[in-house]
Design a protein around this motif. Structure first.
Motif, short mmCIF file in Angstrom:
data_model
loop_
_atom_site.label_atom_id
_atom_site.label_comp_id
_atom_site.label_asym_id
_atom_site.label_seq_id
_atom_site.Cartn_x
_atom_site.Cartn_y
_atom_site.Cartn_z
N ARG A 126 37.93 44.84 45.10
CA ARG A 126 38.35 43.45 44.74
C ARG A 126 39.74 43.37 44.47
NH1 ARG A 126 36.75 39.55 46.44
NH2 ARG A 126 38.77 38.96 46.67
N ALA A 127 40.34 44.35 43.70
CA ALA A 127 41.61 44.51 43.35
C ALA A 127 42.58 44.69 44.63
CB ALA A 127 41.91 45.44 42.48
N ASP B 227 38.80 42.51 54.16
CA ASP B 227 39.39 41.39 53.68
C ASP B 227 40.77 41.48 53.87
OD1 ASP B 227 37.24 40.07 52.75
OD2 ASP B 227 37.69 40.61 50.59
N ASN B 228 41.57 42.86 54.09
CA ASN B 228 42.80 43.14 54.18
C ASN B 228 43.24 43.18 55.53
OD1 ASN B 228 43.27 42.51 51.58
ND2 ASN B 228 43.82 44.80 51.01
N GLU C 23 45.35 39.17 49.55
CA GLU C 23 45.59 37.60 49.81
C GLU C 23 46.90 37.22 49.20
OE1 GLU C 23 42.77 33.63 48.59
OE2 GLU C 23 42.27 35.90 47.89
N ALA C 24 47.19 37.55 48.00
CA ALA C 24 48.31 37.13 47.36
C ALA C 24 49.66 37.39 48.38
CB ALA C 24 48.49 37.63 45.98
N ALA D 8 47.39 46.57 43.51
CA ALA D 8 45.92 46.73 43.13
C ALA D 8 45.73 47.85 42.03
CB ALA D 8 45.13 47.34 44.37
N ASP E 16 42.32 40.95 46.25
CA ASP E 16 43.08 39.97 45.56
C ASP E 16 44.85 40.14 45.89
OD1 ASP E 16 41.06 38.78 44.44
OD2 ASP E 16 41.39 39.83 42.59
#
Length: 230
Positions: A70-71, A117-118, A77-78, A27, A74
Motif C-alpha cells: 500500500r505504501a 499499481d506502480n 501514484e503521488a 514508501a 501511494d
C-alpha cells in the motif's frame, strides 16, 4: 504461431530518471517514520526483495507486506506527474509495442519487479498502457524471485487469453536477472543494453540475443516471429 511476449519496464521500456528510487524511499519513510540511510538496491529485483533489503540494511523489522504494498502504491501514484515530466519512453519502444500489439496470435504484457499499481503508473505516464495487456502480466507482489513470475504470467495468459500449453514465452529485459529468469524457466530472452549493463555483461549472463536498444522495429519483430515459429 502463438507467442507470449513479456517486457520488463524500467530501463527496457522507460527511463524513470530516479523517480523509481524516490518511490522506494518514500514508501520506506511512510512505514518506518524516518528516511532510509541509503537508496534502494534494484537491478531487476522484485519489490518484495527491494523493500526487505531496505529494512534489513536499516536494522528494522520488515512490516507486513500488505502495508508495504500500500505504501509503495501511494508513493507511486503521488509521483505520476514527476515521472511523466522527468522520465521518458525509451527510443523505439512505442513503435515496437504498437507492432507487437496488433498481432492477434501474440500476447504482449509485462514481467516486472514493480507491484502492479506502480507498473501501471510507469507505463501510463508515457501513454504505453493501451499497447500492453496488463491483466496477464506478472508483478513484484506475485512472487519473491523474478524467475517465479514467468509461471504467473503464463498461467494468466492461458486462463484469460486462452494461450495453449507450451506456447513459447520470450522475455525482453535489460539486466542479468531478466536473462536468468528466462533461462531458468525455459523461456527465450531478448536482452537490451539500454540500462546499466553492457552488451558483454548480458551475453556473459547467457543471452544469445543482445540488442543495443529497441529502435530497430523490424529486427525485433523478425526475432519474435522466428521464435513464434519454433
Amino acid at each position: 504461431m502463438e507467442l507470449i511476449v513479456l517486457w520488463d519496464i524500467d530501463h527496457t521500456l522507460i527511463e524513470n530518471a530516479g523517480v523509481s528510487k524516490e518511490i522506494y524511499a518514500a514508501a520506506f519513510t511512510a512505514l518506518a517514520g524516518k528516511a532510509p540511510a541509503g537508496p534502494a538496491r534494484t537491478e531487476g529485483r522484485t519489490d518484495r526483495l527491494i523493500m526487505r533489503d531496505m529494512f534489513q540494511r536499516n536494522g528494522l523489522v520488515e512490516p507486513d507486506w500488505t502495508a508495504t504494498e500500500r505504501a509503495l502504491a501511494d508513493a507511486g501514484e503521488a509521483r505520476f506527474h514527476a515521472l511523466s515530466q522527468r522520465g521518458t519512453a525509451l527510443p523505439g519502444v512505442r513503435e515496437v509495442l504498437k507492432e507487437v500489439s496488433v498481432s492477434s496470435s501474440w500476447v504482449s504484457s509485462v514481467l516486472t519487479g514493480n507491484i502492479a499499481d506502480n507498473a501501471r503508473v510507469k507505463v501510463a505516464a508515457f501513454g504505453l498502457d493501451p499497447l500492453l495487456d496488463l491483466s496477464v502480466g506478472a508483478y513484484g507482489a506475485d512472487a519473491l524471485q523474478r524467475p517465479d513470475l514467468v509461471a504467473v504470467a503464463r498461467e494468466r495468459a492461458q486462463r484469460l487469453r486462452g494461450a495453449p500449453d507450451g506456447v513459447p514465452v520470450v522475455l525482453v529485459g535489460d539486466t542479468p536477472r531478466d536473462v536468468e529468469a528466462a533461462l531458468s524457466t525455459g523461456s527465450e530472452i531478448i536482452a537490451v543494453a539500454s540500462g546499466v549493463h553492457s552488451p558483454q555483461e548480458l551475453a556473459d549472463a547467457g543471452a544469445h540475443t543482445v540488442l543495443p536498444d529497441l529502435t530497430d522495429t523490424s529486427r525485433v519483430l523478425g526475432i519474435l516471429e522466428a521464435l513464434s515459429a519454433r
